[in-house]
Design a protein around this motif. Structure first.
Motif, short mmCIF file in Angstrom:
data_model
loop_
_atom_site.label_atom_id
_atom_site.label_comp_id
_atom_site.label_asym_id
_atom_site.label_seq_id
_atom_site.Cartn_x
_atom_site.Cartn_y
_atom_site.Cartn_z
N ASN A 29 -72.10 21.74 57.82
CA ASN A 29 -70.66 21.81 57.59
C ASN A 29 -70.01 20.50 58.03
O ASN A 29 -70.36 19.95 59.07
N PHE A 30 -69.09 20.01 57.23
CA PHE A 30 -68.37 18.76 57.47
C PHE A 30 -69.30 17.54 57.51
O PHE A 30 -68.93 16.50 58.04
N GLY A 31 -70.48 17.69 56.95
CA GLY A 31 -71.43 16.58 56.89
C GLY A 31 -71.09 15.61 55.76
O GLY A 31 -70.17 15.85 54.97
N THR A 32 -71.83 14.52 55.70
CA THR A 32 -71.57 13.45 54.75
C THR A 32 -72.84 13.08 54.00
O THR A 32 -73.90 12.94 54.60
N ILE A 33 -72.71 12.92 52.69
CA ILE A 33 -73.79 12.42 51.86
C ILE A 33 -73.39 11.03 51.39
O ILE A 33 -72.27 10.82 50.94
N GLU B 153 -64.90 15.82 49.55
CA GLU B 153 -63.98 14.71 49.36
C GLU B 153 -64.87 13.56 48.91
O GLU B 153 -65.78 13.15 49.64
N VAL B 154 -64.66 13.05 47.71
CA VAL B 154 -65.55 12.05 47.12
C VAL B 154 -64.85 10.70 47.02
O VAL B 154 -63.73 10.61 46.52
N ASN B 155 -65.53 9.68 47.51
CA ASN B 155 -65.05 8.31 47.38
C ASN B 155 -66.19 7.42 46.91
O ASN B 155 -67.32 7.56 47.38
N ILE B 156 -65.87 6.53 46.00
CA ILE B 156 -66.84 5.54 45.54
C ILE B 156 -66.30 4.18 45.97
O ILE B 156 -65.18 3.80 45.60
N TYR B 157 -67.08 3.50 46.79
CA TYR B 157 -66.67 2.20 47.32
C TYR B 157 -67.50 1.10 46.65
O TYR B 157 -68.65 0.87 47.03
N VAL C 268 -69.61 8.25 48.71
CA VAL C 268 -69.54 8.99 49.96
C VAL C 268 -68.94 10.35 49.66
O VAL C 268 -67.82 10.45 49.15
N LEU C 269 -69.69 11.39 49.97
CA LEU C 269 -69.26 12.76 49.73
C LEU C 269 -69.18 13.47 51.08
O LEU C 269 -70.20 13.70 51.73
N LYS C 270 -67.98 13.79 51.51
CA LYS C 270 -67.77 14.45 52.79
C LYS C 270 -67.46 15.91 52.51
O LYS C 270 -66.51 16.25 51.79
N ARG C 271 -68.32 16.78 53.04
CA ARG C 271 -68.11 18.22 52.83
C ARG C 271 -66.82 18.66 53.49
O ARG C 271 -66.53 18.31 54.62
#
Length: 191
Positions: free
Chosen positions: A129-133, A173-177, A186-189
């Motif tokens: 939970n609340f992890g990041t890919i 929450e998805v961000n492409i840097y 970066v995908l933050k649950r």
């Protein structure tokens, strides 16, 4: 190799793809900001990223997967040289056929780019939970140096479809840097 600089030099001289410094700094930053303690890495190469993550905090536990035997063995020696083998569990084999039984705070996908969607769908089930890919090489800059036109076009299409796919994911929450390393997603649950 007993220094980060030696690993970087070896990677450059031997054309081994490792995470760029900006990507590594981003990973280290999210570990510190979120007090993350576990890391699943798809694509060890020669151990550069997992060693750097282990050096953040001795309580961090890491599982890293590599399918190329030569790289796996070099990583094993590097991990031993840095004395972080108690933190890092290495698995030799194809990630498509490996099923971890633990959950992780961070999942780093840095493997076959055409399998990004497959690896994301498979391993996201093992995200805390609340992890990041984090998915590396979203710009594929290094691939284009020697790639034939057909290969470039194929990878561009796969990459475009993958970017569109991750932007539809509701649980993250998805961000492409594009400006970090060779581009990272970066995908933050959210929960």
């Amino acid at each position: 190799m007993n220094s980060i600089e030696k690993i970087e030099e070896f990677a450059k001289e031997n054309y081994v793809p490792i995470a760029r410094k900006e990507t590594l700094e981003y990973i280290k930053k999210i570990f510190k900001e979120n007090n993350y303690k576990s890391f699943l890495e798809i694509g060890t190469a020669i151990g550069y990223t997992c060693i750097n993550v282990a050096l953040i905090d001795p309580s961090i536990r890491i599982l890293t997967l590599e399918y190329e035997e030569k790289r796996f063995n070099i990583a094993k020696e590097n991990i031993k040289d840095f004395k972080v083998e108690n933190q890092i569990q290495q698995v030799y084999g194809d990630a498509r056929f490996f099923y971890p039984d633990l959950y992780y705070d961070v999942i780093f996908i840095d493997a076959a780019k055409k399998r990004n969607k497959y690896f994301l769908d498979k391993f996201s089930k093992r995200l805390n939970n609340f992890g990041t890919i984090i998915i590396d090489n979203m710009n594929l800059d290094d691939l284009w140096v020697d790639a034939k036109k057909e290969k470039k076009e194929k990878y561009d299409l796969v990459n475009k479809e993958f970017k569109e796919y991750i932007l539809t994911l509701k649980d993250y929450e998805v961000n492409i840097y594009d400006d970090i390393g060779d581009g990272i997603a970066v995908l933050k649950r959210k929960y």
